[in-house]
Design an enzyme around this catalytic site. Sequence first.
Site, PDB file in Angstrom:
ATOM      1  N   SER A   1       0.824  -1.209   0.000  1.00 47.56           N
ATOM      2  CA  SER A   1       0.000   0.000   0.000  1.00 47.56           C
ATOM      3  C   SER A   1       0.855   1.254   0.000  1.00 47.56           C
ATOM      4  O   SER A   1       1.975   1.254   0.542  1.00 47.56           O
ATOM      5  CB  SER A   1      -0.857  -0.014   1.268  1.00 47.56           C
ATOM      6  OG  SER A   1      -1.445   1.240   1.498  1.00 47.56           O
TER       7      SER A   1
ATOM      8  N   TYR B   1      -1.349   0.039  10.424  1.00 39.37           N
ATOM      9  CA  TYR B   1      -1.682  -0.599   9.143  1.00 39.37           C
ATOM     10  C   TYR B   1      -0.511  -0.467   8.163  1.00 39.37           C
ATOM     11  O   TYR B   1      -0.046  -1.452   7.583  1.00 39.37           O
ATOM     12  CB  TYR B   1      -2.950   0.025   8.546  1.00 39.37           C
ATOM     13  CG  TYR B   1      -3.139  -0.346   7.107  1.00 39.37           C
ATOM     14  CD1 TYR B   1      -3.513  -1.640   6.755  1.00 39.37           C
ATOM     15  CD2 TYR B   1      -2.891   0.571   6.078  1.00 39.37           C
ATOM     16  CE1 TYR B   1      -3.636  -2.001   5.422  1.00 39.37           C
ATOM     17  CE2 TYR B   1      -3.015   0.218   4.753  1.00 39.37           C
ATOM     18  CZ  TYR B   1      -3.387  -1.061   4.428  1.00 39.37           C
ATOM     19  OH  TYR B   1      -3.498  -1.428   3.120  1.00 39.37           O
TER      20      TYR B   1
ATOM     21  N   LYS C   1       2.237  -3.286   6.390  1.00 37.11           N
ATOM     22  CA  LYS C   1       2.494  -3.455   4.956  1.00 37.11           C
ATOM     23  C   LYS C   1       3.993  -3.327   4.652  1.00 37.11           C
ATOM     24  O   LYS C   1       4.529  -4.087   3.847  1.00 37.11           O
ATOM     25  CB  LYS C   1       1.677  -2.436   4.151  1.00 37.11           C
ATOM     26  CG  LYS C   1       0.191  -2.741   4.127  1.00 37.11           C
ATOM     27  CD  LYS C   1      -0.082  -4.084   3.449  1.00 37.11           C
ATOM     28  CE  LYS C   1      -1.534  -4.474   3.469  1.00 37.11           C
ATOM     29  NZ  LYS C   1      -1.768  -5.833   2.899  1.00 37.11           N
TER      30      LYS C   1
HETATM   31  C1  WQD Z   1      -9.193  10.477   0.341  1.00 36.94           C
HETATM   32  C2  WQD Z   1      -9.265  11.966   0.586  1.00 36.94           C
HETATM   33  C3  WQD Z   1      -9.790  12.605   2.847  1.00 36.94           C
HETATM   34  C4  WQD Z   1     -13.970  11.147   2.816  1.00 36.94           C
HETATM   35  C5  WQD Z   1      -6.602   5.592   2.611  1.00 36.94           C
HETATM   36  C6  WQD Z   1      -5.459   4.970   3.348  1.00 36.94           C
HETATM   37  C7  WQD Z   1      -4.444   4.462   2.370  1.00 36.94           C
HETATM   38  C8  WQD Z   1      -5.086   3.523   1.365  1.00 36.94           C
HETATM   39  C9  WQD Z   1      -6.246   4.181   0.698  1.00 36.94           C
HETATM   40  C10 WQD Z   1      -5.138   1.202   2.033  1.00 36.94           C
HETATM   41  C11 WQD Z   1      -8.610  12.404   1.902  1.00 36.94           C
HETATM   42  C12 WQD Z   1     -10.875  13.036   1.893  1.00 36.94           C
HETATM   43  C13 WQD Z   1     -12.661  11.450   2.506  1.00 36.94           C
HETATM   44  C14 WQD Z   1     -14.918  12.209   2.945  1.00 36.94           C
HETATM   45  C15 WQD Z   1     -13.161  13.786   2.422  1.00 36.94           C
HETATM   46  N1  WQD Z   1      -5.622   2.362   1.984  1.00 36.94           N
HETATM   47  N2  WQD Z   1     -12.254  12.744   2.304  1.00 36.94           N
HETATM   48  N3  WQD Z   1     -14.457  13.492   2.729  1.00 36.94           N
HETATM   49  O1  WQD Z   1      -6.929   8.575   3.354  1.00 36.94           O
HETATM   50  O2  WQD Z   1      -6.101   8.983   0.982  1.00 36.94           O
HETATM   51  O3  WQD Z   1      -6.090   6.720   1.893  1.00 36.94           O
HETATM   52  O4  WQD Z   1      -7.157   4.663   1.695  1.00 36.94           O
HETATM   53  O5  WQD Z   1      -4.095   0.780   1.675  1.00 36.94           O
HETATM   54  O6  WQD Z   1      -3.474   3.817   3.071  1.00 36.94           O
HETATM   55  O7  WQD Z   1      -4.875   5.922   4.198  1.00 36.94           O
HETATM   56  O8  WQD Z   1      -8.236   7.696   1.341  1.00 36.94           O
HETATM   57  O9  WQD Z   1     -10.543   7.649   0.576  1.00 36.94           O
HETATM   58  O10 WQD Z   1     -10.101   7.890   3.063  1.00 36.94           O
HETATM   59  O11 WQD Z   1      -9.601   9.815   1.549  1.00 36.94           O
HETATM   60  O12 WQD Z   1     -12.827  14.962   2.255  1.00 36.94           O
HETATM   61  O13 WQD Z   1     -16.116  12.033   3.229  1.00 36.94           O
HETATM   62  O14 WQD Z   1     -10.654  12.317   0.716  1.00 36.94           O
HETATM   63  O15 WQD Z   1      -9.556  13.589   3.804  1.00 36.94           O
HETATM   64  O16 WQD Z   1      -7.972  13.630   1.663  1.00 36.94           O
HETATM   65  P1  WQD Z   1      -6.792   8.118   1.963  1.00 36.94           P
HETATM   66  P2  WQD Z   1      -9.695   8.189   1.665  1.00 36.94           P
END
Ligand code: WQD
Length: 322
Positions: free
Chosen positions: A116, A140, A144
Amino acid sequence: MWLITGGAGYIGSHVVRELTAAGESLVVLDDLSSGDPARLPAGIVLERGSVLDAEVLARVLREYAVDGIVHIAGRKQVAESVERPLYYYRENIDGLRTVLDAAAAAGVRRFVFSSSAAVYGPTDVDLVTEQTPCAPMSPYGQTKLAGEWLVAAAGRAYGMATVSLRYFNVAGAATPELADTGVSNLVPMVFQRLAAGAPPLIFGDDYPTPDGTCVRDYVHVQDIASAHLAAARRLTADPDTALVLNIGTGLGVSVAEMVTVIGEVTGHTDLVPEVGPRRPGDPARVIASAEAIAKELDWRAQYDVREMVGSAWAGWQARHPG
Ligand code: WQD
């Protein structure tokens, strides 16, 4: 013969579909804790069991004469891993160690590991390459990164060709039935808000990015699947392979841009997004360099965010009729 652990899950089932369509033989091991047998194409054998169960692993590897493993089974919720680190270490590290142990004993020659972008820290580089220093921000991400070390060390010691694939932000679905049923990432979280008649919620718009919202590299799950096929082929062709590769597009898309696309695709252009506080631990910008995977596996992403959102929405609608 391939063993796909976690093959009944969201990403695993796309990998199963892709490898099967390409003519590879495979068997699935899944404990169905988050997987669903209905995700598997007809005729695919599902062995229900845990990657922590050494006896089941030894039997399955022997019974199906497995000589390659794609290890996808694992826990993947960043916030949960902060609350329950030892659970994550058990599931992701003990699970992987058990699989590698069984693989070495059975003479497995090829190993693909789901890693990841969570292995990287809060980077300030334009594009994250595989040489960007790793500094995982959650248990997490730690599991990985340590997982990649286990895979590399076992590959070297026991003569297995290995690839660890670092997924960036996965979205979309190949068919509505295969869509992600979790609601812990941006796209499904916005769908959930829209379904409740609420505006999308943006976690902070004061980041040092062009529109102030966080920028990510979104990859269609179908592209993730085709990268696994390319990796599997490479391991078969070159027994000396020992690679760690990003799966990304090299393109950044902001949360605000993503929310606009979601509004257009779902027909909710009337709802003005609400801006809330920053979510703790979110880096401003995470975009993959996709050069190494293009060079090593001749792989490039084919789908854009509109296709990701459109296919994810078709899946959401299929599960929430009316
Ligand atoms: C994306 C962006 C939020 C929801 C995570 C893990 C990463 C990988 C993928 C596994 C961020 C913003 C979100 C909402 C928002 N996982 N957001 N409103 O955090 O980039 O990555 O998932 O391997 O390790 O950390 O993904 O989809 O949670 O968020 O503004 O209702 O959307 O703040 O900037 P993230 P995400």
